[in-house]
Design an enzyme around this catalytic site. Structure first.
Site, mmCIF file in Angstrom:
data_model
loop_
_atom_site.group_PDB
_atom_site.id
_atom_site.type_symbol
_atom_site.label_atom_id
_atom_site.label_comp_id
_atom_site.label_asym_id
_atom_site.label_seq_id
_atom_site.Cartn_x
_atom_site.Cartn_y
_atom_site.Cartn_z
ATOM 1 C CE LYS A 12 -2.029 0.730 3.897
ATOM 2 N NZ LYS A 12 -1.363 1.904 4.518
ATOM 3 N NE ARG A 43 -3.360 1.747 11.352
ATOM 4 C CZ ARG A 43 -2.609 1.213 10.392
ATOM 5 N NH1 ARG A 43 -3.031 0.164 9.744
ATOM 6 N NH2 ARG A 43 -1.432 1.724 10.107
ATOM 7 N NE ARG A 53 8.605 -9.923 3.302
ATOM 8 C CZ ARG A 53 7.803 -8.881 3.411
ATOM 9 N NH1 ARG A 53 7.698 -8.006 2.434
ATOM 10 N NH2 ARG A 53 7.078 -8.715 4.493
ATOM 11 N NE ARG A 67 11.567 -9.440 7.770
ATOM 12 C CZ ARG A 67 11.329 -8.303 7.140
ATOM 13 N NH1 ARG A 67 12.185 -7.310 7.241
ATOM 14 N NH2 ARG A 67 10.255 -8.138 6.416
ATOM 15 N NE ARG A 71 1.759 -7.275 10.421
ATOM 16 C CZ ARG A 71 2.638 -7.191 9.428
ATOM 17 N NH1 ARG A 71 3.416 -8.212 9.147
ATOM 18 N NH2 ARG A 71 2.741 -6.104 8.715
#
Ligand SMILES: [Zn+2]
Length: 212
Positions: free
Chosen positions: A13, A88, A127, A159, A170
């Site tokens: 984003k 949010r 990733r 990670r 999340r």
């Protein structure tokens, strides 16, 4: 053009907001950035925000909204802006509307970048990061046949932020928080949903046609 941009964590984003801001010649107002800027400039609200951040607490809505209001009043925001990272929650959206009313601002579009959870999950869990030089790779694109960094030969690892459980959590938080906010803007006939999965320039062109 005055835009509010939504998107789940990991969809790119911020990258899209930057590109759109350049293409449409409007300022990119990223809440995190203007908050840090107010803190480093030591403005009244910045100092207030800092006292919360120093204690490791969330900066209260009224302070964040105050900082957004100050930013919106600056000259360069008059031609338009793209607001990224705010609101949010529903109370934030309502409070923001009061600020818009006060400043005589009308929002043109609220754009939500939509993604299929599994597609996003697949992309983000692929990733990998080099422990030595910090280079970021994606197993779906980069062929790392010997699990070593292509640039320096260092060891690559995943990670904690890129692990499935973390991303899932999340994503759920994002979905639950933004659902009422999206509904709020949908009732006002401002919401447009755009496919957020694609090549960077593809997504940019979808976003551009959504705000036309
Ligand atoms: Zn490396």
């Amino acid at each position: 053009m005055r835009i509010i941009l939504f998107g789940p964590p990991g969809v790119g984003k911020g990258t899209q907001a930057k590109i759109l801001s350049k293409n449409l010649k409007i300022v990119h107002i990223a809440t995190g950035d203007i908050l840090r800027e107010a803190v480093s400039r030591g403005t009244g609200l910045g100092n207030k925000a800092k006292s919360f951040m120093d204690r490791g607490e969330l900066v209260p809505d009224d302070i964040v909204i105050g900082i957004i209001q100050e930013r919106l009043k600056e000259h360069d925001a008059r031609n338009g802006f793209i607001l990224d990272g705010f609101p949010r929650t529903l109370p934030q959206a309502e409070a923001l509307d009061k600020v818009f009313d006060k400043l005589g601002i009308k929002i043109d579009r609220v754009v939500s970048m939509e993604v299929d959870k599994e597609v996003l999950m697949n992309r983000l869990t692929s990733r990998r990061v080099c422990r030595n030089c910090g280079s970021i790779f994606n197993l779906l694109v980069d062929k790392l046949d010997d699990s070593k960094c292509k640039k320096c030969g260092g060891e690559i690892y995943q990670r904690d932020d890129d692990k499935r459980e973390t991303i899932e959590r999340r994503f759920e938080v994002y979905q639950n928080q933004t659902k009422p906010v999206k509904n709020y803007y949908s009732v006002k006939k401002l919401l447009v949903e755009v496919d957020g999965i694609g090549k960077i320039d593809e997504v940019t062109s979808w976003l551009k046609s959504a705000v036309k």
